[in-house]
Design an enzyme around this catalytic site. Structure first.
Site, PDB file in Angstrom:
ATOM      1  N   LYS A  61       0.839  -1.219   0.000  1.00  0.00           N
ATOM      2  CA  LYS A  61       0.000   0.000   0.000  1.00  0.00           C
ATOM      3  C   LYS A  61       0.872   1.267   0.000  1.00  0.00           C
ATOM      4  O   LYS A  61       0.787   2.122   0.884  1.00  0.00           O
ATOM      5  CB  LYS A  61      -0.948  -0.001   1.193  1.00  0.00           C
ATOM      6  CG  LYS A  61      -1.974  -1.143   1.147  1.00  0.00           C
ATOM      7  CD  LYS A  61      -3.050  -0.951   2.187  1.00  0.00           C
ATOM      8  CE  LYS A  61      -4.115  -2.034   2.131  1.00  0.00           C
ATOM      9  NZ  LYS A  61      -3.650  -3.351   2.565  1.00  0.00           N
ATOM     10  N   ASP A  64       3.369   7.913  -1.373  1.00  0.00           N
ATOM     11  CA  ASP A  64       4.444   8.881  -1.103  1.00  0.00           C
ATOM     12  C   ASP A  64       4.572   9.793  -2.322  1.00  0.00           C
ATOM     13  O   ASP A  64       3.752   9.723  -3.241  1.00  0.00           O
ATOM     14  CB  ASP A  64       5.760   8.115  -0.820  1.00  0.00           C
ATOM     15  CG  ASP A  64       6.678   8.875   0.137  1.00  0.00           C
ATOM     16  OD1 ASP A  64       6.858  10.098  -0.074  1.00  0.00           O
ATOM     17  OD2 ASP A  64       7.215   8.259   1.062  1.00  0.00           O
ATOM     18  N   THR A 117     -11.589  -0.744   3.608  1.00  0.00           N
ATOM     19  CA  THR A 117     -12.879  -1.206   4.148  1.00  0.00           C
ATOM     20  C   THR A 117     -13.083  -0.716   5.577  1.00  0.00           C
ATOM     21  O   THR A 117     -14.185  -0.757   6.088  1.00  0.00           O
ATOM     22  CB  THR A 117     -12.985  -2.746   4.077  1.00  0.00           C
ATOM     23  OG1 THR A 117     -11.734  -3.304   4.454  1.00  0.00           O
ATOM     24  CG2 THR A 117     -13.349  -3.215   2.695  1.00  0.00           C
ATOM     25  N   ARG A 208      -8.367 -15.218   7.396  1.00  0.00           N
ATOM     26  CA  ARG A 208      -8.726 -16.044   8.551  1.00  0.00           C
ATOM     27  C   ARG A 208      -9.572 -17.277   8.264  1.00  0.00           C
ATOM     28  O   ARG A 208      -9.331 -18.317   8.888  1.00  0.00           O
ATOM     29  CB  ARG A 208      -9.381 -15.147   9.629  1.00  0.00           C
ATOM     30  CG  ARG A 208      -8.344 -14.258  10.287  1.00  0.00           C
ATOM     31  CD  ARG A 208      -8.954 -13.072  10.987  1.00  0.00           C
ATOM     32  NE  ARG A 208      -9.434 -12.078  10.024  1.00  0.00           N
ATOM     33  CZ  ARG A 208      -9.906 -10.888  10.356  1.00  0.00           C
ATOM     34  NH1 ARG A 208      -9.958 -10.541  11.634  1.00  0.00           N
ATOM     35  NH2 ARG A 208     -10.307 -10.054   9.430  1.00  0.00           N
TER      36      ARG A 208
HETATM   37  O1  C5P Z   1      -8.783 -12.538   7.435  1.00  0.00           O
HETATM   38  P1  C5P Z   1      -9.391 -11.813   6.269  1.00  0.00           P
HETATM   39  O2  C5P Z   1      -9.971 -12.740   5.221  1.00  0.00           O
HETATM   40  O3  C5P Z   1     -10.370 -10.753   6.711  1.00  0.00           O
HETATM   41  O4  C5P Z   1      -8.135 -11.099   5.594  1.00  0.00           O
HETATM   42  C1  C5P Z   1      -8.265 -10.227   4.522  1.00  0.00           C
HETATM   43  C2  C5P Z   1      -6.929  -9.696   4.127  1.00  0.00           C
HETATM   44  O5  C5P Z   1      -7.143  -8.682   3.169  1.00  0.00           O
HETATM   45  C3  C5P Z   1      -6.127  -9.050   5.255  1.00  0.00           C
HETATM   46  O6  C5P Z   1      -4.762  -9.279   4.972  1.00  0.00           O
HETATM   47  C4  C5P Z   1      -6.476  -7.580   5.136  1.00  0.00           C
HETATM   48  O7  C5P Z   1      -5.434  -6.754   5.587  1.00  0.00           O
HETATM   49  C5  C5P Z   1      -6.627  -7.438   3.619  1.00  0.00           C
HETATM   50  N1  C5P Z   1      -7.449  -6.319   3.186  1.00  0.00           N
HETATM   51  C6  C5P Z   1      -8.767  -6.109   3.569  1.00  0.00           C
HETATM   52  N2  C5P Z   1      -9.475  -5.049   3.096  1.00  0.00           N
HETATM   53  C7  C5P Z   1      -8.908  -4.196   2.261  1.00  0.00           C
HETATM   54  C8  C5P Z   1      -7.589  -4.388   1.857  1.00  0.00           C
HETATM   55  C9  C5P Z   1      -6.876  -5.470   2.335  1.00  0.00           C
HETATM   56  O8  C5P Z   1      -9.313  -6.894   4.326  1.00  0.00           O
HETATM   57  N3  C5P Z   1      -9.639  -3.184   1.779  1.00  0.00           N
END
Ligand code: C5P
Length: 234
Positions: A61, A64, A117, A208
């Site tokens: 992400k 800069d 999100t 997860r």
């Molecule tokens: O555990 P989970 O399925 O919620 O993980 C989603 C992954 O996607 C995490 O690494 C989180 O940081 C990433 N992510 C997210 N929403 C975003 C961007 C990235 O949940 N908008």
């Protein structure tokens, strides 16, 4: 099926990442390395996975000044990663700088992060962003599309509108995926793997529900079966 399953390796160190990756071999397409793991292990671990044949999504992400982002992106080219994120809100010059930094290489594909999100309407207003998260996401997707990005990270619920506003080939990478009946954890706007595929998502990011499953390979297989069925139906 063209949609690919990305597993978020949200673990603190290389040892746990290696155990998780070994268990997922043949059950997932891409591994996502985010800030936690990158801060701990750096590019050495990234290269270890790409050398082993894994597709890697490097979720840094970046945000800069254009020259700094250009140089940072140029340093990632040799790592052989498939996907790299940067904030679309960094602006047209920063996004174009990233594309310049990649040079003639096809990879990494550059993904603009639209609206996190974790940002709701109140959080957005506090930093002067106009409109709902969905409207802002579409606006930022257009900026990313016009300035050399290959796609965006966005919610499943915005995927179809973003494809319509940009191009069918503009990649949409969707986190917040939850198989029906599984815990939402801290994700507010979730969608099933089937809905993600039928909405046109190119990559589904799952953390997860796979990483915390008793049998992560079986959990990944079940998600891939649901993706395949939705693709066939669609
Ligand atoms: O555990 P989970 O399925 O919620 O993980 C989603 C992954 O996607 C995490 O690494 C989180 O940081 C990433 N992510 C997210 N929403 C975003 C961007 C990235 O949940 N908008």
């Amino acid at each position: 099926m063209s949609s690919r399953l990305v597993v978020a390796l949200d673990v603190p160190d290389a040892a746990s990442a290696r155990v998780a990756a070994a268990g997922l071999h043949g059950h997932a397409d891409v591994l996502k390395i985010g800030l936690e793991l990158f801060a701990a292990e750096g590019p050495t671990l990234v290269r270890e996975f790409t050398d082993a044949g894994w597709g890697v999504f490097l979720d840094l992400k970046l945000h800069d000044i254009p020259a700094t982002v250009e140089r940072a992106v140029s340093r990632t080219v040799d790592l052989g990663v498939e996907l790299l994120t940067l904030h679309a809100s960094g602006g047209p010059a920063m996004l174009a700088g990233a594309a310049t930094g990649r040079g003639d290489s096809e990879f990494p594909r550059l993904l603009g992060v639209t609206v996190l999100t974790s940002m709701d309407a109140a959080q957005m207003q506090a930093v002067g962003l106009e409109g709902s998260p969905a409207v802002a996401a579409e606006r930022l997707a257009r900026v990313a599309h016009e300035n050399g990005c290959d796609g965006v990270v966005a919610s499943v619920h915005e995927a179809a509108a973003i494809k319509a506003a940009t191009s069918r080939n503009f990649l949409v990478v969707t986190p917040g995926i939850r198989p029906a009946g599984s815990a939402h954890d801290d994700q507010a706007r979730v969608a099933t793997p089937a809905l993600a595929v039928s909405s046109g998502a190119d990559y589904l990011v799952v953390g997860r529900p796979i990483m915390r499953a008793t049998d992560p390979a079986a959990a990944a297989d079940a998600i891939r079966r649901e993706m395949e069925a939705a693709f066939v139906d669609g």
